[in-house]
Motif scaffolding. Structure first.
Motif, mmCIF file in Angstrom:
data_model
loop_
_atom_site.group_PDB
_atom_site.id
_atom_site.type_symbol
_atom_site.label_atom_id
_atom_site.label_comp_id
_atom_site.label_asym_id
_atom_site.label_seq_id
_atom_site.Cartn_x
_atom_site.Cartn_y
_atom_site.Cartn_z
ATOM 1 N N CYS A 485 -69.868 -24.230 66.453
ATOM 2 C CA CYS A 485 -68.558 -23.715 66.864
ATOM 3 C C CYS A 485 -68.440 -23.660 68.385
ATOM 4 O O CYS A 485 -67.369 -23.949 68.945
ATOM 5 C CB CYS A 485 -68.316 -22.334 66.263
ATOM 6 S SG CYS A 485 -68.058 -22.358 64.471
ATOM 7 N N LEU A 486 -69.534 -23.296 69.056
ATOM 8 C CA LEU A 486 -69.513 -23.272 70.524
ATOM 9 C C LEU A 486 -69.293 -24.675 71.090
ATOM 10 O O LEU A 486 -68.581 -24.858 72.082
ATOM 11 C CB LEU A 486 -70.823 -22.687 71.061
ATOM 12 C CG LEU A 486 -71.005 -21.174 70.900
ATOM 13 C CD1 LEU A 486 -72.403 -20.754 71.349
ATOM 14 C CD2 LEU A 486 -69.946 -20.420 71.710
ATOM 15 N N ILE A 487 -69.915 -25.672 70.456
ATOM 16 C CA ILE A 487 -69.689 -27.059 70.882
ATOM 17 C C ILE A 487 -68.252 -27.475 70.597
ATOM 18 O O ILE A 487 -67.615 -28.191 71.375
ATOM 19 C CB ILE A 487 -70.669 -28.007 70.154
ATOM 20 C CG1 ILE A 487 -72.113 -27.706 70.567
ATOM 21 C CG2 ILE A 487 -70.337 -29.466 70.436
ATOM 22 C CD1 ILE A 487 -73.147 -28.476 69.759
ATOM 23 N N ASN A 488 -67.734 -26.992 69.479
ATOM 24 C CA ASN A 488 -66.415 -27.422 69.021
ATOM 25 C C ASN A 488 -65.270 -26.846 69.842
ATOM 26 O O ASN A 488 -64.223 -27.486 69.977
ATOM 27 C CB ASN A 488 -66.237 -27.012 67.556
ATOM 28 C CG ASN A 488 -65.604 -28.108 66.735
ATOM 29 O OD1 ASN A 488 -65.621 -29.264 67.123
ATOM 30 N ND2 ASN A 488 -65.040 -27.742 65.606
ATOM 31 N N ILE A 489 -65.439 -25.647 70.359
ATOM 32 C CA ILE A 489 -64.334 -24.984 71.068
ATOM 33 C C ILE A 489 -63.798 -25.837 72.212
ATOM 34 O O ILE A 489 -62.589 -26.121 72.271
ATOM 35 C CB ILE A 489 -64.761 -23.584 71.556
ATOM 36 C CG1 ILE A 489 -64.904 -22.638 70.357
ATOM 37 C CG2 ILE A 489 -63.746 -23.020 72.552
ATOM 38 C CD1 ILE A 489 -65.511 -21.291 70.705
ATOM 39 N N PRO A 490 -64.628 -26.285 73.172
ATOM 40 C CA PRO A 490 -64.070 -27.132 74.239
ATOM 41 C C PRO A 490 -63.596 -28.492 73.736
ATOM 42 O O PRO A 490 -62.664 -29.076 74.300
ATOM 43 C CB PRO A 490 -65.245 -27.284 75.219
ATOM 44 C CG PRO A 490 -66.471 -27.011 74.415
ATOM 45 C CD PRO A 490 -66.058 -25.998 73.400
ATOM 46 N N MET A 491 -64.228 -29.006 72.662
ATOM 47 C CA MET A 491 -63.797 -30.298 72.122
ATOM 48 C C MET A 491 -62.413 -30.200 71.490
ATOM 49 O O MET A 491 -61.626 -31.146 71.538
ATOM 50 C CB MET A 491 -64.807 -30.793 71.088
ATOM 51 C CG MET A 491 -66.121 -31.266 71.671
ATOM 52 S SD MET A 491 -65.919 -32.755 72.672
ATOM 53 C CE MET A 491 -65.438 -33.937 71.427
ATOM 54 N N VAL A 492 -62.111 -29.055 70.882
ATOM 55 C CA VAL A 492 -60.787 -28.861 70.284
ATOM 56 C C VAL A 492 -59.746 -28.598 71.366
ATOM 57 O O VAL A 492 -58.633 -29.134 71.330
ATOM 58 C CB VAL A 492 -60.818 -27.700 69.269
ATOM 59 C CG1 VAL A 492 -59.408 -27.342 68.812
ATOM 60 C CG2 VAL A 492 -61.676 -28.067 68.068
ATOM 61 N N GLU A 493 -60.115 -27.774 72.351
ATOM 62 C CA GLU A 493 -59.156 -27.379 73.379
ATOM 63 C C GLU A 493 -58.902 -28.480 74.407
ATOM 64 O O GLU A 493 -57.766 -28.716 74.809
ATOM 65 C CB GLU A 493 -59.656 -26.117 74.095
ATOM 66 C CG GLU A 493 -59.666 -24.879 73.221
ATOM 67 C CD GLU A 493 -58.271 -24.462 72.787
ATOM 68 O OE1 GLU A 493 -57.327 -24.605 73.596
ATOM 69 O OE2 GLU A 493 -58.121 -24.013 71.635
#
Length: 560
Positions: A485-493
């Motif tokens: 989820c930590l990896i995903n947050i900047p990838m989504v934003e």
């Protein structure tokens, strides 16, 4: 099992975790990394697929198309002669049924500018209807979208770069001095152009803060210099029953390719000239000629198709740079009505396709049930029937998936290959768990014998070691979910900018994402991945434990 023994089993499992801290930590990290990578990779693929599907629908195809069946069967060849007329009634019926539509005539050709050539796929469009249905006209980065009735072109950025048309953003010094600065007709224009460009790394660069008014003025200067003037070279495919056919072609090529009805038509429409030894057309009945021509084209008889070379002068008025790389490639958009007469393609109102989308559909929404081909067809048939019309025979409604085989193939391949790699990581992680449990069981063989001698059942021992391994999997899964989820947050934003790679690959590599790749949240995958990792970890404890339990108690007690 009673509460006391169950509590004892859990206590033993927790104690064993603490006894082998290093192995527990290493194995937990391995599970966490595997879970995190799977979650991140799945989110990335999901994001690219969602963006690609939205971009296909909103910028390229719409939800569906109406084409002739004959055209669709040969769509890669772009057969002009399989176009259809009377699309206006269909468009009116679609509007009544709650759908927007946009006509197109698609053809290919070569585009020539003053300094280059490029093969181009041309979309002849109705500017007003195209803008209402698709969103790429909103992404004209310089200039404007073509206007109806004019021989004007909007080109994708890739084509514009090849042809050196439009406003160059990073021209070489030579191109700048000759084609840009050299386009000035007086000192005022020269000063204006000089103020728009700076020298950077040996190249001239257009100022990042150049305003729309400044770009419009620069476009006008460059256009007056002839930089935007282009010529389209294409071939018009026209179908007509040939006036004469050589005897060998008629008897050995044409007749064998026709069905029984077609052969009867051909034999009834042609007569053999014994002197010239060829067959000549004898009928002028329009219905017979139309049926004969249809039979010939269905049979792919090349003699029924005439190729006429055509040159069309046009002016580039805009450069398209949308989120869909297909619209930014070797593509040109030209008004449909500018190609109707002899100076164009002699279309006589024909189009090759009619794009369809629900009225008011959101750009971010994928086609729903109402935009499925069968739903559109049912609504269209109902609207046509209300006015006493029917959809002409040979025309069909097909969904966008039928026209995006390259994307679907790339997506399927990437999904499989990426998941295979992640599965290998999972396998390595679970091999680590199995190895950890095997070592733990071997080291505790004597202890297992003692517990069995004291009355602990095989089932309780199996449960104890399964809980121990499952807890390793659970801890690793929770850590992996958090990391994923930590990896995903900047990838989504924010996503990752792949514009450089996209440009190197010609702007098109299957996915319909031009520059920014974003991930998307997939709660189901996150939950299922964590649960699967926990369950599989618990199961990995069973083989070594069962192996140890097969030893008699006496041998277990003597095990060293």
């Amino acid at each position: 099992m009673k509460e006391g023994p169950l509590k004892t089993v859990g206590t033993i499992a927790l104690r064993n975790l603490a006894r082998h801290r290093v192995k527990t930590v290493i194995t937990t990290i391995a599970v966490a990394v595997s879970v995190a990578l799977y979650i991140a990779a799945d989110a990335w693929l999901l994001g690219m697929n969602l963006d690609s599907r939205r971009n296909i629908v909103s910028y390229e195809i719409g939800a569906a198309k109406i084409q002739s069946d004959a055209y669709f069967a040969k769509k890669d060849e772009l057969p002009m002669y399989e176009s259809f007329v009377g699309w206006e009634k269909i468009a009116d019926a679609l509007e009544t049924a709650g759908y927007d539509s946009a006509p197109r005539f698609v053809f290919s050709g070569t585009l020539y500018s003053r300094t280059g050539t490029a093969p181009i796929l041309f979309d002849a469009v109705d500017p007003e209807q195209e803008t209402a249905l698709l969103r790429y006209p909103d992404f004209v980065e310089s200039g404007r979208f073509p206007e109806a009735g004019r021989a004007e072109l909007a080109l994708g950025t890739v084509a514009a770069d090849k042809l050196r048309v439009g406003i160059p953003r990073r021209p070489t010094t030579e191109e700048y001095e000759k084609d840009v600065y050299g386009a000035a007709t007086d000192a005022g224009e020269a000063g204006f152009i000089a103020g728009l460009y700076d020298e950077r790394d040996g190249l001239m660069a257009l100022r990042d803060d150049a305003g729309a008014a400044e770009l419009d003025r620069l476009w006008g200067i460059l256009s007056r210099s002839g930089r935007m003037d282009v010529r389209i070279s294409t071939v018009i495919d026209m179908v007509a029953a040939p006036e004469t056919v050589r005897r060998d072609r008629f008897e050995e090529d044409l007749l064998p390719s026709l069905d029984a009805e077609g052969r009867a038509l051909a034999l009834g429409s042609y007569e053999r000239d014994p002197v010239l030894d060829e067959y000549y057309l004898t009928t002028d009945d329009p219905a017979t000629l139309a049926a004969l021509l249809r039979a010939m084209t269905v049979a792919d008889y090349s003699g029924a198709i005439r190729h006429v070379n055509q040159l069309i002068d046009a002016t580039v008025v805009g450069i398209v740079n949308s989120p869909n790389p297909k619209t930014n490639g070797n593509v040109g958009f030209i008004p449909l009505d500018a190609l109707q007469g002899e100076a164009g393609l002699m279309l006589d109102g024909a189009v090759t396709e009619l794009l369809i989308r629900s009225s008011g559909a959101s750009d971010t929404a994928l086609p729903g049930k109402a935009e499925r081909p069968e739903s559109i067809r049912a609504a269209l048939d109902s609207a046509l029937a209300a006015s006493g019309e029917t959809l002409p025979e040979g025309l069909s409604v097909r969904g966008w998936e039928a026209y995006a085989e390259d994307y679907l193939a790339a997506s399927a391949g990437d999904n499989v290959s990426t998941r295979v790699m992640i599965v290998f990581l999972f396998i390595l992680s679970f091999i680590g768990i199995a190895n950890t449990m095997l070592m733990a069981v071997l080291e505790r063989t004597k202890e297992i014998g003692m517990m069995r001698a004291l009355g602990m059942t095989d089932g309780q021992l199996l449960l104890s070691y399964s809980i121990e391994a499952g807890m390793i999997g659970f801890l690793g899964s929770m850590a992996g979910v958090a990391l994923g989820c930590l990896i995903n947050i900047p990838m989504v934003e924010y996503g990752v900018d792949f514009s450089s790679m996209s440009k190197e690959m010609g702007g098109d590599f299957g996915y319909r994402v031009a520059a920014l790749f974003r991930s998307a949240w997939n709660p189901a995958t996150i939950i299922l991945t964590a649960a699967a990792a926990t369950l599989l970890s618990a199961l990995m404890a069973l083989p070594p434990t069962i192996r140890a339990l097969r030893l008699p108690v006496t041998e277990s007690l003597r095990f060293e």
